[in-house]
Design a protein around this motif. Structure first.
Motif, PDB file in Angstrom:
ATOM      1  N   LEU A   1      40.309  49.152  32.550  1.00 11.85           N
ATOM      2  CA  LEU A   1      39.773  49.949  33.647  1.00 11.85           C
ATOM      3  C   LEU A   1      38.366  49.429  33.908  1.00 11.85           C
ATOM      4  N   ALA A   2      38.150  48.859  35.101  1.00 11.93           N
ATOM      5  CA  ALA A   2      36.917  48.128  35.381  1.00 11.93           C
ATOM      6  C   ALA A   2      36.155  48.745  36.540  1.00 11.93           C
ATOM      7  N   GLY A   3      34.985  49.333  36.228  1.00 17.08           N
ATOM      8  CA  GLY A   3      34.061  49.784  37.259  1.00 17.08           C
ATOM      9  C   GLY A   3      33.100  48.652  37.565  1.00 17.08           C
ATOM     10  N   ARG A   4      33.476  47.766  38.477  1.00 19.93           N
ATOM     11  CA  ARG A   4      32.696  46.561  38.762  1.00 19.93           C
ATOM     12  C   ARG A   4      31.410  46.894  39.506  1.00 19.93           C
ATOM     13  N   GLN A   5      31.470  47.933  40.332  1.00 20.29           N
ATOM     14  CA  GLN A   5      30.288  48.407  41.049  1.00 20.29           C
ATOM     15  C   GLN A   5      30.410  49.907  41.224  1.00 20.29           C
ATOM     16  N   LEU A   6      29.448  50.645  40.699  1.00 21.59           N
ATOM     17  CA  LEU A   6      29.422  52.099  40.826  1.00 21.59           C
ATOM     18  C   LEU A   6      28.230  52.446  41.708  1.00 21.59           C
ATOM     19  N   ALA A   7      28.518  52.817  42.961  1.00 21.84           N
ATOM     20  CA  ALA A   7      27.450  53.027  43.940  1.00 21.84           C
ATOM     21  C   ALA A   7      27.880  54.073  44.953  1.00 21.84           C
ATOM     22  N   SER A   8      26.899  54.620  45.656  1.00 22.83           N
ATOM     23  CA  SER A   8      27.175  55.585  46.714  1.00 22.83           C
ATOM     24  C   SER A   8      27.787  54.870  47.917  1.00 22.83           C
ATOM     25  N   SER A   9      28.400  55.634  48.809  1.00 24.63           N
ATOM     26  CA  SER A   9      28.994  55.048  50.008  1.00 24.63           C
ATOM     27  C   SER A   9      27.941  54.368  50.870  1.00 24.63           C
ATOM     28  N   ARG A  10      26.718  54.839  50.789  1.00 27.61           N
ATOM     29  CA  ARG A  10      25.619  54.232  51.551  1.00 27.61           C
ATOM     30  C   ARG A  10      25.381  52.778  51.140  1.00 27.61           C
ATOM     31  N   HIS A  11      25.698  52.491  49.876  1.00 24.36           N
ATOM     32  CA  HIS A  11      25.462  51.146  49.354  1.00 24.36           C
ATOM     33  C   HIS A  11      26.766  50.422  49.025  1.00 24.36           C
ATOM     34  N   GLY A  12      27.792  50.688  49.795  1.00 22.72           N
ATOM     35  CA  GLY A  12      29.049  49.961  49.654  1.00 22.72           C
ATOM     36  C   GLY A  12      30.130  50.662  48.870  1.00 22.72           C
ATOM     37  N   GLY A  13      29.806  51.805  48.255  1.00 23.89           N
ATOM     38  CA  GLY A  13      30.811  52.541  47.510  1.00 23.89           C
ATOM     39  C   GLY A  13      31.128  51.928  46.163  1.00 23.89           C
ATOM     40  N   SER A  14      31.996  52.601  45.411  1.00 25.34           N
ATOM     41  CA  SER A  14      32.378  52.140  44.076  1.00 25.34           C
ATOM     42  C   SER A  14      33.600  51.229  44.152  1.00 25.34           C
ATOM     43  N   VAL A  15      33.520  50.140  43.392  1.00 31.21           N
ATOM     44  CA  VAL A  15      34.631  49.197  43.295  1.00 31.21           C
ATOM     45  C   VAL A  15      35.201  49.327  41.886  1.00 31.21           C
ATOM     46  N   VAL A  16      36.382  49.948  41.781  1.00 37.12           N
ATOM     47  CA  VAL A  16      37.007  50.225  40.485  1.00 37.12           C
ATOM     48  C   VAL A  16      38.451  49.744  40.545  1.00 37.12           C
ATOM     49  N   SER A  17      38.902  49.099  39.479  1.00 34.27           N
ATOM     50  CA  SER A  17      40.263  48.566  39.460  1.00 34.27           C
ATOM     51  C   SER A  17      40.921  48.796  38.106  1.00 34.27           C
ATOM     52  N   PHE A  18      42.253  48.778  38.136  1.00 30.66           N
ATOM     53  CA  PHE A  18      43.062  48.791  36.915  1.00 30.66           C
ATOM     54  C   PHE A  18      43.670  47.401  36.780  1.00 30.66           C
ATOM     55  N   ASP A  19      43.404  46.752  35.647  1.00 31.92           N
ATOM     56  CA  ASP A  19      43.771  45.345  35.475  1.00 31.92           C
ATOM     57  C   ASP A  19      44.768  45.178  34.335  1.00 31.92           C
ATOM     58  N   VAL A  20      45.680  44.225  34.512  1.00 32.26           N
ATOM     59  CA  VAL A  20      46.642  43.843  33.478  1.00 32.26           C
ATOM     60  C   VAL A  20      46.648  42.322  33.420  1.00 32.26           C
ATOM     61  N   GLY A  21      46.573  41.758  32.214  1.00 35.17           N
ATOM     62  CA  GLY A  21      46.528  40.302  32.140  1.00 35.17           C
ATOM     63  C   GLY A  21      46.999  39.758  30.806  1.00 35.17           C
ATOM     64  N   THR A  22      47.028  38.447  30.742  1.00 39.56           N
ATOM     65  CA  THR A  22      47.485  37.757  29.551  1.00 39.56           C
ATOM     66  C   THR A  22      46.739  36.434  29.396  1.00 39.56           C
ATOM     67  N   ALA A  23      46.663  35.937  28.178  1.00 37.92           N
ATOM     68  CA  ALA A  23      46.058  34.642  27.896  1.00 37.92           C
ATOM     69  C   ALA A  23      46.874  33.952  26.810  1.00 37.92           C
ATOM     70  N   TYR A  24      46.978  32.615  26.939  1.00 37.37           N
ATOM     71  CA  TYR A  24      47.765  31.837  25.987  1.00 37.37           C
ATOM     72  C   TYR A  24      46.983  30.596  25.581  1.00 37.37           C
ATOM     73  N   LEU A  25      46.890  30.335  24.271  1.00 38.14           N
ATOM     74  CA  LEU A  25      46.189  29.177  23.741  1.00 38.14           C
ATOM     75  C   LEU A  25      47.140  27.987  23.671  1.00 38.14           C
ATOM     76  N   LEU A  26      46.807  26.911  24.402  1.00 39.05           N
ATOM     77  CA  LEU A  26      47.531  25.655  24.269  1.00 39.05           C
ATOM     78  C   LEU A  26      47.067  24.895  23.035  1.00 39.05           C
ATOM     79  N   SER A  27      45.798  25.108  22.669  1.00 36.31           N
ATOM     80  CA  SER A  27      45.237  24.587  21.420  1.00 36.31           C
ATOM     81  C   SER A  27      44.056  25.476  21.082  1.00 36.31           C
ATOM     82  N   SER A  28      43.338  25.176  20.014  1.00 34.03           N
ATOM     83  CA  SER A  28      42.187  25.997  19.654  1.00 34.03           C
ATOM     84  C   SER A  28      41.049  25.847  20.652  1.00 34.03           C
ATOM     85  N   SER A  29      41.132  24.861  21.574  1.00 37.30           N
ATOM     86  CA  SER A  29      40.063  24.619  22.540  1.00 37.30           C
ATOM     87  C   SER A  29      40.506  24.742  23.990  1.00 37.30           C
TER      88      SER A  29
END
Length: 263
Positions: A207-235
């Motif tokens: 749950l990401a509140g990327r920007q928490l602001a009043s509507s006067r300053h663009g409003g709040s940008v909040v998202s629900f994110d789902v993701g994955t990462a995979y290691l091809l090697s240690s680097s």
């Protein structure tokens, strides 16, 4: 050999593996890692991203970007950072009157530093902690450029739990500038929960509140994110993420895929 397998093998051959110093990335989740890359090490994190939004008036907006982060370790606890959304392309379609607007160019650049101040300890519940200080600089093309210097300060905490679970939390603030009303502050607050299924494969929800602001300053940008990462090697790591906006001022959907390499 299949093309994908061949590409992975080539990456693993070209990029030196450090079994005792594996890659830890800040992407694809919004919450940053508390880890730094290490003295004398360099890390590239890049990818492709798309935002989709449809508002009540019938306007459809699509924005493509190439988010990129460069990280350089100056000590075992400090790294320097250069970050940008890279090349951007937007397409806006207005339903009435029917009109298509296209913009292309480069995004602003952010200069920053990360300071890892504490290692975590699972037995005692102590989190790993880092501070991040960034300044966004108005270097982008006219269509994507911000206003002046915009600093931000964030603190990250990470907890390693049982059953390969982990929790990360990030809070902070950013200072932006409106040409009409001057400077204003916005909040940042996000929590992520991850699980490592194998030594190479992990998933997360966030749950990401990327920007928490009043509507006067663009409003709040909040998202629900789902993701994955995979290691091809240690680097070398590949990743993917999907985000759903949950406030009316957030993009409806965001999709991303990325590649990270540690040198």
């Amino acid at each position: 050999m299949k093309p994908l397998t061949a590409a992975a093998a080539l990456l693993c051959y070209l990029v030196p593996a450090h079994a005792d110093d594996g890659i830890s990335t800040d992407r694809p989740d919004f919450v940053e890692s508390s880890q730094v890359v290490g003295k004398g090490r360099f890390q590239l994190e890049t990818g492709l991203a798309r935002e989709r939004s449809d508002d009540a008036s019938g306007t459809r907006l699509r924005v493509d970007s190439t988010p990129t982060l460069l990280r350089l370790g100056v000590s075992d606890t400090v790294e320097l950072r250069i970050e940008t959304d890279g090349y951007q392309r937007s397409r806006s379609v207005d339903a009435a009157p029917s009109r298509v607007t296209r913009e292309r160019g480069v995004a602003d650049t952010s200069l920053g530093i990360k300071w890892h101040i504490q290692d975590g300890d699972q037995a005692s519940g102590r989190p790993a902690i880092a501070w991040l200080l960034h300044v966004d600089v108005d270097t982008g093309s006219a269509a994507f450029r911000g206003n002046g210097l915009r600093p931000s300060l964030r603190v990250v905490g990470e907890w390693e739990l049982a059953d390969e679970l982990s929790v990360g939390a990030m809070g902070g603030f950013a200072v932006d500038r409106n040409p009409d009303s001057g400077r204003f502050a916005t909040g940042i607050l996000a929590v992520t929960v991850g699980r490592s299924w194998t030594d190479c494969f992990r998933t997360f929800v966030e749950l990401a509140g990327r920007q928490l602001a009043s509507s006067r300053h663009g409003g709040s940008v909040v998202s629900f994110d789902v993701g994955t990462a995979y290691l091809l090697s240690s680097s070398v790591q590949v990743d993917a993420v999907v985000s759903r906006g949950i406030t009316h001022t957030s993009p409806d959907w965001e999709f991303g895929a990325g590649l990270s390499i540690k040198f």
